[in-house]
Design a protein around this motif. Sequence first.
Motif, PDB file in Angstrom:
ATOM      1  N   THR A  17       0.930  -1.173   0.126  1.00  0.00           N
ATOM      2  CA  THR A  17      -0.007  -0.001   0.053  1.00  0.00           C
ATOM      3  C   THR A  17       0.815   1.142   0.049  1.00  0.00           C
ATOM      4  O   THR A  17       0.579   2.212  -0.687  1.00  0.00           O
ATOM      5  CB  THR A  17      -0.843   0.167   1.267  1.00  0.00           C
ATOM      6  OG1 THR A  17      -1.754  -1.273   1.202  1.00  0.00           O
ATOM      7  CG2 THR A  17      -1.566   1.068   1.235  1.00  0.00           C
ATOM      8  N   PHE A  18       1.981   1.107   0.753  1.00  0.00           N
ATOM      9  CA  PHE A  18       2.696   2.386   0.893  1.00  0.00           C
ATOM     10  C   PHE A  18       3.419   2.807  -0.495  1.00  0.00           C
ATOM     11  O   PHE A  18       3.495   3.801  -0.797  1.00  0.00           O
ATOM     12  CB  PHE A  18       4.123   2.130   1.961  1.00  0.00           C
ATOM     13  CG  PHE A  18       5.084   3.182   1.999  1.00  0.00           C
ATOM     14  CD1 PHE A  18       4.779   4.247   2.726  1.00  0.00           C
ATOM     15  CD2 PHE A  18       6.272   3.115   1.535  1.00  0.00           C
ATOM     16  CE1 PHE A  18       5.597   5.283   3.275  1.00  0.00           C
ATOM     17  CE2 PHE A  18       7.015   4.071   1.409  1.00  0.00           C
ATOM     18  CZ  PHE A  18       6.789   5.239   2.423  1.00  0.00           C
ATOM     19  N   ILE A  19       3.890   1.677  -1.192  1.00  0.00           N
ATOM     20  CA  ILE A  19       4.470   2.083  -2.529  1.00  0.00           C
ATOM     21  C   ILE A  19       3.622   2.684  -3.609  1.00  0.00           C
ATOM     22  O   ILE A  19       3.985   3.129  -4.514  1.00  0.00           O
ATOM     23  CB  ILE A  19       5.440   0.830  -3.065  1.00  0.00           C
ATOM     24  CG1 ILE A  19       4.477  -0.393  -3.454  1.00  0.00           C
ATOM     25  CG2 ILE A  19       6.610   0.630  -1.986  1.00  0.00           C
ATOM     26  CD1 ILE A  19       5.378  -1.336  -4.002  1.00  0.00           C
ATOM     27  N   LYS A  20       2.249   2.327  -3.387  1.00  0.00           N
ATOM     28  CA  LYS A  20       1.078   2.806  -4.191  1.00  0.00           C
ATOM     29  C   LYS A  20       0.830   4.164  -4.032  1.00  0.00           C
ATOM     30  O   LYS A  20       0.674   5.110  -4.901  1.00  0.00           O
ATOM     31  CB  LYS A  20      -0.047   1.686  -4.109  1.00  0.00           C
ATOM     32  CG  LYS A  20       0.190   0.379  -4.715  1.00  0.00           C
ATOM     33  CD  LYS A  20      -1.240  -0.405  -4.557  1.00  0.00           C
ATOM     34  CE  LYS A  20      -1.185  -1.649  -5.311  1.00  0.00           C
ATOM     35  NZ  LYS A  20      -2.599  -2.321  -4.637  1.00  0.00           N
ATOM     36  N   ASP A  21       1.005   4.391  -2.710  1.00  0.00           N
ATOM     37  CA  ASP A  21       0.431   5.781  -2.215  1.00  0.00           C
ATOM     38  C   ASP A  21       1.599   6.876  -2.019  1.00  0.00           C
ATOM     39  O   ASP A  21       1.363   8.001  -1.948  1.00  0.00           O
ATOM     40  CB  ASP A  21      -0.264   5.803  -0.783  1.00  0.00           C
ATOM     41  CG  ASP A  21      -1.353   4.816  -1.104  1.00  0.00           C
ATOM     42  OD1 ASP A  21      -2.112   4.627  -2.234  1.00  0.00           O
ATOM     43  OD2 ASP A  21      -2.074   4.319   0.095  1.00  0.00           O
TER      44      ASP A  21
END
Length: 426
Positions: free
Chosen positions: A106-110
């Motif tokens: 989720t972190f690397i998407k956001d």
Amino acid sequence: MLDKAIREQIIALINKEVVPAVGCTEPMAVALCTAKATEVLGGRPEKIQALLSANILKNAMGVGIPGTGMIGLPIAIGLGALIGKSEYELEVIKDLTPESLEEGKTFIKDTPIEIKLKENNTEKLYIEVTCWKGDNSAKAIIAGGHTHFIFVEKDSEILFNEDFRSAKEQADSCALNLRMVYDFATTTPVDEISFILKTREYNFRAAEESIKGNYGHCLGKTIDRPLAHGIFGNSIFSHIISKTASACDARMGGAMIPVMSNSGSGNQGICATNPVAVYALENENTEEETIRALTLSHLTAIYIKQSLGRLSALCGCVVASIGSSCGITYLMGGDYDRICFSVKNMIANLTGMICDGAKPSCSLKITSGVSTALLSALLSMEGRHVTSAEGIIDDDVDKSIHNLTSIGADAMMETDAMVLDIMTCK
């Protein structure tokens, strides 16, 4: 026997260069640098930029990140920011859990994560990570070694700054030659070097882990199957190849298991360890002989890397396979002259094997190197070796080694640039 002061210096060098690492050392070094910048920032980054040398980019693009089932730098950077601890060094993400992996995805998407080539940089191992949160920023730089921080900054205040070139000169002050390597490995009191057995423990465990899954190209498992036994035989040779390739399969395929690295490379650590350790077991060598052979193998690789450099256009399995050939020759009963013969045979055969990044197919190159290591050892025990009348081999074994490293470090630089261009443009 070497003087105690010299022995202590060499032991310190081995302990510095032969260390545990989880996953490929290049993306883990980037994760480590990210972890340090995040710690200095004091909170979860809202934006991250990684400026990397070409060799770091090359070795981090196509390799599995341990425990993630994913490839490449974004997830390594994300996990470095979320769960990384700089105190763990190359085991920086060993606290990974299924929950933190999902958080990382989720972190690397956001989160904006920019990964670029560092312009006007001549250092082959260079990692610069900057993290931002609101009006605050933190920067960390690693150079010259996979865990060697040379610069740390928070909000434009320099917290740490080191001239890594002078530090490198100090680190390389233990100037080796092959005779010193051989004398150290064969005459040092065995209790002083028995710690090298940890390499067998770690790297055999990685091979065993590989059997439990289908990592990389499954080369190690393939060599251990009936069809391969029909071709290679159920022999010491096939067992060495299988045990070495299996450990590489697991490591390059993203298994969450540490290996014992050599000179900043897990594959080099595997290649310097498993062929020697398997041969020693099947040849029924004593524990002392095994310790001395492993020490000879690892220290030979360290010696060669002193002039080659940590990252180069020359595949690291060439270096590590030379080490394992020396170790196997010793286990066969070879003396210093026979070990020199093995080194010359290796250099005459494997010079020029390119490094096109860390990736699952590294197990194929390791297999080529280990096969040559065994052939070179056998030929040397017959008293035969490539002579100075042939190619780049010199009568002086150390000069032969420096001929190899000169080609790998200098002459193949244009090859290295072409390889990176091909990899980034396809």
